[in-house]
Design a protein around this motif. Structure first.
Motif, short mmCIF file in Angstrom:
data_model
loop_
_atom_site.label_atom_id
_atom_site.label_comp_id
_atom_site.label_asym_id
_atom_site.label_seq_id
_atom_site.Cartn_x
_atom_site.Cartn_y
_atom_site.Cartn_z
N ASN A 312 0.90 -1.29 0.18
CA ASN A 312 0.04 -0.06 -0.06
C ASN A 312 0.80 1.18 -0.04
O ASN A 312 0.50 2.33 -0.69
CB ASN A 312 -0.98 -0.08 1.25
N ILE A 313 2.01 1.22 0.80
CA ILE A 313 2.91 2.32 0.97
C ILE A 313 3.39 2.66 -0.59
O ILE A 313 3.46 3.90 -0.85
CB ILE A 313 3.92 2.05 2.10
N LEU A 314 3.94 1.56 -0.99
CA LEU A 314 4.78 1.65 -2.28
C LEU A 314 3.71 2.38 -3.37
O LEU A 314 4.24 3.32 -4.06
CB LEU A 314 5.05 0.38 -2.92
N LEU A 315 2.37 1.85 -3.44
CA LEU A 315 1.58 2.58 -4.47
C LEU A 315 1.08 3.88 -3.98
O LEU A 315 0.89 4.68 -4.97
CB LEU A 315 0.18 1.60 -4.25
N LEU A 316 1.08 4.22 -2.64
CA LEU A 316 1.21 5.38 -2.25
C LEU A 316 1.78 6.45 -2.85
O LEU A 316 1.79 7.53 -3.28
CB LEU A 316 0.85 5.74 -0.82
N PHE A 317 3.07 5.95 -2.60
CA PHE A 317 4.37 6.77 -3.09
C PHE A 317 4.44 7.12 -4.65
O PHE A 317 4.92 8.04 -5.16
CB PHE A 317 5.80 6.23 -2.69
N CYS A 318 3.92 6.00 -5.26
CA CYS A 318 3.99 6.17 -6.88
C CYS A 318 2.95 7.17 -7.09
O CYS A 318 3.24 8.10 -8.08
CB CYS A 318 3.49 4.89 -7.34
N LEU A 319 1.83 6.89 -6.52
CA LEU A 319 0.76 8.24 -6.82
C LEU A 319 1.06 9.57 -6.64
O LEU A 319 1.16 10.39 -7.19
CB LEU A 319 -0.41 7.86 -6.13
N TYR A 320 1.64 9.59 -5.32
CA TYR A 320 2.08 10.92 -4.85
C TYR A 320 3.23 11.43 -5.54
O TYR A 320 3.22 12.61 -5.91
CB TYR A 320 2.31 10.77 -3.23
N GLY A 321 4.13 10.67 -5.96
CA GLY A 321 5.37 11.11 -6.85
C GLY A 321 5.05 11.56 -8.04
O GLY A 321 5.29 12.64 -8.68
N LEU A 322 3.80 10.61 -8.72
CA LEU A 322 3.20 11.20 -10.06
C LEU A 322 2.76 12.47 -10.18
O LEU A 322 3.11 13.28 -11.01
CB LEU A 322 2.52 10.02 -10.53
N THR A 323 1.90 12.72 -9.29
CA THR A 323 1.12 13.93 -9.07
C THR A 323 2.31 15.17 -8.74
O THR A 323 2.29 16.36 -9.41
CB THR A 323 0.37 14.12 -7.79
#
Length: 386
Positions: A312-323
């Motif tokens: 979950n944390i990894l996906l959150l980092f991906c989403l946050y980083g993309l934005t």
């Protein structure tokens, strides 16, 4: 807890796919090669107590290359030197017109009223509504009008570079953009369907005919989120709209300090959640549950829970980083502050909601607006929208 986090993981996967597809649909205005145009652009600025920034904003606008333009700077009941600075700019630059507003009619927010009054004096075929603290690079207007004509658009809105002096402010801004992304899906502005839509107050360029046909700022006169609301109304009316990024052409210091950010959040928080108590509570507890708890259970949970939390944390980092990469010039390592920024956001949202509830409304720029009236206007506006 494992199955709860597994369900949450599914949500983040869907959102990540949506983000990846959506972000690709947002062009960069910097990639447009400017061409000469004869159409007149009327730039309309609303300014209230903006003595620290209004001179520089007007100055950068007067330096625009390759376009015909006029600047209509509206002093909205300022109590500082804003009015005097606008008059000085009008005397110095022949393309700048000064307008002074002394009285705010009932049923209007000051900025919306000022923009409407400025638009009434505009003579251009294209209108650009912008804020009093935006910095423009010399080819911004030329690139924008070139892009609009090439794409045959009625409305173009652009995301600027959001400057911030402190780590906390950069974190708050990047987190706001992250949440705004999955809540409002800004890339819907670039789809042909009339649903969604986007408007960013820093840069809203539209044809004069489009502005008149949607009903001018009259239709959003009591909306604190006027920029987004007017963009959505343009989209719903079937006009051609696009959102672009302009991180190297436009810049603004959103808030000078954390205290100002808290104050600004008071104005926008409840409006952004459609004046819904239920949605506000869902947002508060949803953020804590989905974006804070995984960082706790990755250390204290059972091995399966720790693994699912880490994913979950990894996906959150991906989403946050993309934005963050798409809409700001901030460094990539900002993503590691996500849980801190999430907690900070929860504090600010809870504070804004409590203050709004206690006051019975919002206070902004020396005026108080009743939450009952704001909510009723929102409902009426949404009914008209649909």
């Amino acid at each position: 807890m494992f199955w709860v986090f597994a369900g949450l993981l599914f949500v983040w996967v869907i959102l990540l796919m949506d983000f990846l597809i959506g972000m690709r649909k947002i062009p960069k205005l910097e990639q447009t090669h400017p061409s000469q145009t004869r159409e007149l652009i009327s730039v309309i600025i609303a300014a209230k107590d903006e003595e620290d920034s209004i001179h520089e904003t007007i100055h950068t606008l007067t330096k625009q290359e390759g376009v015909m333009f006029e600047v209509i700077a509206v002093n909205d009941r300022s109590t500082d030197r804003t009015g005097a600075l606008i008059d000085e700019a009008s005397a110095l630059y022949p393309d700048v017109q000064a307008v002074h507003i002394r009285h705010l009619p009932e049923g209007w927010l000051g900025k919306n009223h000022a923009l409407k009054k400025g638009a009434e004096l505009a003579t251009g075929a294209y209108l650009l509504f912008t804020d009093a603290d935006i910095q423009f690079e010399e080819q911004t207007l030329a690139r924008a009008i070139t892009f609009m004509k090439a794409e045959e658009l009625d409305h173009l809105t652009a995301a600027p570079d959001l400057k911030a002096r402190s780590f906390a402010l950069r974190g708050l801004i990047s987190y706001f953009l992250f949440g705004f992304g999955y809540l409002k899906r800004p890339w819907t502005a670039n789809q042909k369907k009339p649903k969604g839509g986007m408007g960013i107050g820093a840069f809203q360029m539209m044809t004069q005919s489009c502005y008149q046909k949607i009903g001018t700022h009259e239709v959003v006169r009591f909306r604190p989120d006027d920029d987004l609301a007017i963009g959505q109304k343009i989209k719903a009316a079937g006009f051609r709209q696009k959102l672009v990024t302009a991180k190297h052409l436009l810049s603004v210091e959103w808030y000078p300090d954390f205290k100002s950010a808290l104050k600004g959040f008071e104005k926008n928080a409840f409006a952004g959640l459609n004046y819904s108590i239920a949605l506000s509570l869902f947002a508060l507890f949803g953020v804590l549950f989905s974006q804070v708890l995984p960082f706790i259970f990755v250390f204290i949970g059972s091995p399966p829970v720790q693994i699912i939390s880490a994913i979950n944390i990894l996906l959150l980092f991906c989403l946050y980083g993309l934005t963050t990469r798409s809409f700001t010039n901030y460094p990539w390592w900002m993503v590691f502050g996500l849980p801190i920024f999430a907690i900070l956001f929860v504090f600010m949202l809870a504070r804004a909601l409590i203050l709004t509830w206690i006051r019975g409304g919002i206070e902004w720029r020396g005026n108080r607006y009743s939450i009952k009236e704001l909510k009723q206007f929102f409902r009426n506006s949404e009914e008209d929208h649909h």
